[in-house]
Motif scaffolding. Sequence first.
Motif, PDB file in Angstrom:
ATOM      1  N   LYS A   1     -19.431   1.437  -0.619  1.00  0.00           N
ATOM      2  CA  LYS A   1     -20.304   0.330  -1.036  1.00  0.00           C
ATOM      3  C   LYS A   1     -21.444   0.113  -0.059  1.00  0.00           C
ATOM      4  O   LYS A   1     -22.518  -0.325  -0.432  1.00  0.00           O
TER       5      LYS A   1
ATOM      6  N   SER B   1      -8.244   1.671   4.460  1.00  0.00           N
ATOM      7  CA  SER B   1      -9.305   1.231   3.560  1.00  0.00           C
ATOM      8  C   SER B   1     -10.614   1.896   3.995  1.00  0.00           C
ATOM      9  O   SER B   1     -10.695   2.483   5.084  1.00  0.00           O
ATOM     10  N   VAL B   2     -11.644   1.783   3.179  1.00  0.00           N
ATOM     11  CA  VAL B   2     -12.941   2.359   3.537  1.00  0.00           C
ATOM     12  C   VAL B   2     -13.466   1.774   4.851  1.00  0.00           C
ATOM     13  O   VAL B   2     -13.889   2.534   5.737  1.00  0.00           O
TER      14      VAL B   2
ATOM     15  N   GLU C   1      -8.910  11.825  -5.151  1.00  0.00           N
ATOM     16  CA  GLU C   1      -9.367  10.533  -5.656  1.00  0.00           C
ATOM     17  C   GLU C   1     -10.572  10.090  -4.844  1.00  0.00           C
ATOM     18  O   GLU C   1     -10.533  10.039  -3.611  1.00  0.00           O
ATOM     19  N   TYR C   2     -11.645   9.783  -5.552  1.00  0.00           N
ATOM     20  CA  TYR C   2     -12.907   9.427  -4.919  1.00  0.00           C
ATOM     21  C   TYR C   2     -12.915   7.962  -4.523  1.00  0.00           C
ATOM     22  O   TYR C   2     -12.508   7.095  -5.290  1.00  0.00           O
ATOM     23  N   HIS C   3     -13.365   7.677  -3.318  1.00  0.00           N
ATOM     24  CA  HIS C   3     -13.495   6.303  -2.839  1.00  0.00           C
ATOM     25  C   HIS C   3     -14.978   5.978  -2.724  1.00  0.00           C
ATOM     26  O   HIS C   3     -15.712   6.614  -1.965  1.00  0.00           O
ATOM     27  N   LYS C   4     -15.434   5.003  -3.482  1.00  0.00           N
ATOM     28  CA  LYS C   4     -16.835   4.623  -3.473  1.00  0.00           C
ATOM     29  C   LYS C   4     -17.194   3.954  -2.157  1.00  0.00           C
ATOM     30  O   LYS C   4     -16.486   3.079  -1.672  1.00  0.00           O
TER      31      LYS C   4
ATOM     32  N   ARG D   1       0.832  -1.197   0.000  1.00  0.00           N
ATOM     33  CA  ARG D   1       0.000   0.000   0.000  1.00  0.00           C
ATOM     34  C   ARG D   1       0.867   1.247   0.000  1.00  0.00           C
ATOM     35  O   ARG D   1       0.549   2.249  -0.623  1.00  0.00           O
TER      36      ARG D   1
ATOM     37  N   TYR E   1      -7.573  12.531   4.067  1.00  0.00           N
ATOM     38  CA  TYR E   1      -8.903  12.183   3.557  1.00  0.00           C
ATOM     39  C   TYR E   1      -9.918  13.279   3.862  1.00  0.00           C
ATOM     40  O   TYR E   1      -9.956  13.814   4.972  1.00  0.00           O
TER      41      TYR E   1
ATOM     42  N   TRP F   1       0.839   4.199  -2.810  1.00  0.00           N
ATOM     43  CA  TRP F   1       0.670   5.625  -2.507  1.00  0.00           C
ATOM     44  C   TRP F   1       1.804   6.435  -3.121  1.00  0.00           C
ATOM     45  O   TRP F   1       1.577   7.481  -3.735  1.00  0.00           O
TER      46      TRP F   1
ATOM     47  N   GLU G   1     -12.909  11.402  -0.138  1.00  0.00           N
ATOM     48  CA  GLU G   1     -11.991  11.808  -1.196  1.00  0.00           C
ATOM     49  C   GLU G   1     -10.584  11.862  -0.605  1.00  0.00           C
ATOM     50  O   GLU G   1     -10.368  12.448   0.453  1.00  0.00           O
ATOM     51  N   GLU G   2      -9.634  11.224  -1.281  1.00  0.00           N
ATOM     52  CA  GLU G   2      -8.249  11.165  -0.820  1.00  0.00           C
ATOM     53  C   GLU G   2      -7.452  12.290  -1.459  1.00  0.00           C
ATOM     54  O   GLU G   2      -7.518  12.497  -2.676  1.00  0.00           O
TER      55      GLU G   2
END
Length: 357
Positions: free
Chosen positions: A30, A186-187, A25-28, A6, A351, A10, A205-206
């Motif tokens: 779920k 992680s999310v 960067e968008y993190h969905k 990881r 974040y 990065w 968003e990162e």
Amino acid sequence: MGHAARSLEWDLRIATVESKRMRLEYHKIKDCTSNNQKTSAPDESPGPKVDKQQLSAYCEAVKRLCAQGLASDQAAEILMQCGGDLDAAELWVGVCSSIGLFSMAGDSSTAERSWAWEDDWGTLRFADTLSDVVTVMQASHTETLISVASVIDNLSMAVTSEMRKEVAQLESARQHAQQPCATGLSVPQIQSQLQSSKLKLVAIEEVLNPALWKAYTQQKESMAEPNEQWLFHGSGPENIANISAEGFDVKLANPNGSYGAGIYFARDSSTSQNYTGRVPLKGCNQQAAIQPEMLRNAKSMKLQVMLLCSVLVGRVGAGQARQTAPPAGFDSVGNSSVSVVYNAAQAYPRYIIFLQS
């Protein structure tokens, strides 16, 4: 995915961002169920258990040796040979300097070799470890080198295996404490950080900002005991956008805060939620702030916005009103719920968290 993978990911991602620019960067998300749902904790081992005061003293010893031109791994090797005795280690450095022994750590062309020195005939000699240095010197038939090797060897002879084991544990703890937040979260791990909040996580968003990350990593390398932590910072969307683009600005800090004019962070997201309605700070460079769509529309969408930051709290001292710097010998102030730093480079806005009631 492991920490190293990881971290590399990065490094590669942030390297693709043009210098002095920023990208989000968008993190969905779920699963937008309640944050009270149990989620997995961050994948981080607690590290070796050592006495905090001993670790602090050891980290300071490494820093002092590094200030004399050694890389941290060379400083650790010398301390290992000296059983953690800083005075003996500095004597080592002085003796080694007398013959021009120097570290090759910063030279990529000699990555396989750790130490080098010139003999009486001007020939450059190499060795991988300090033990090898002693062996080579003793076999050199050169009076000066044999004398130096004898001093080094005598210092090592006084160190027991138990002393070396203790130093090895301290070094392991030091390295663990300096593991970068570059590994990221992680999310589900971010959701676990938000468990004190009763709001629903809508989006993440990162922030990839090379200039801010470089300043942060340089600051971390300069600290003997970085003590890196994930902490929250709440503010209005306009201020969050500006921080993401330009970093924190101590000049905009409120001098009337509980701990003076510093940058405040909270361990619990519920604390930072109280500040998400802040108006744009006076002096905030709104023209420079890149306003992505979600930040721009956060108010109309009735979203609360906060930052989850990696923060170098270092050594934490006692704070007081109207101070503009931590007490001498400390890097930050605070209590069990709040941390305050006075150097913007000690925090990276990793974040942007969007929450909804």
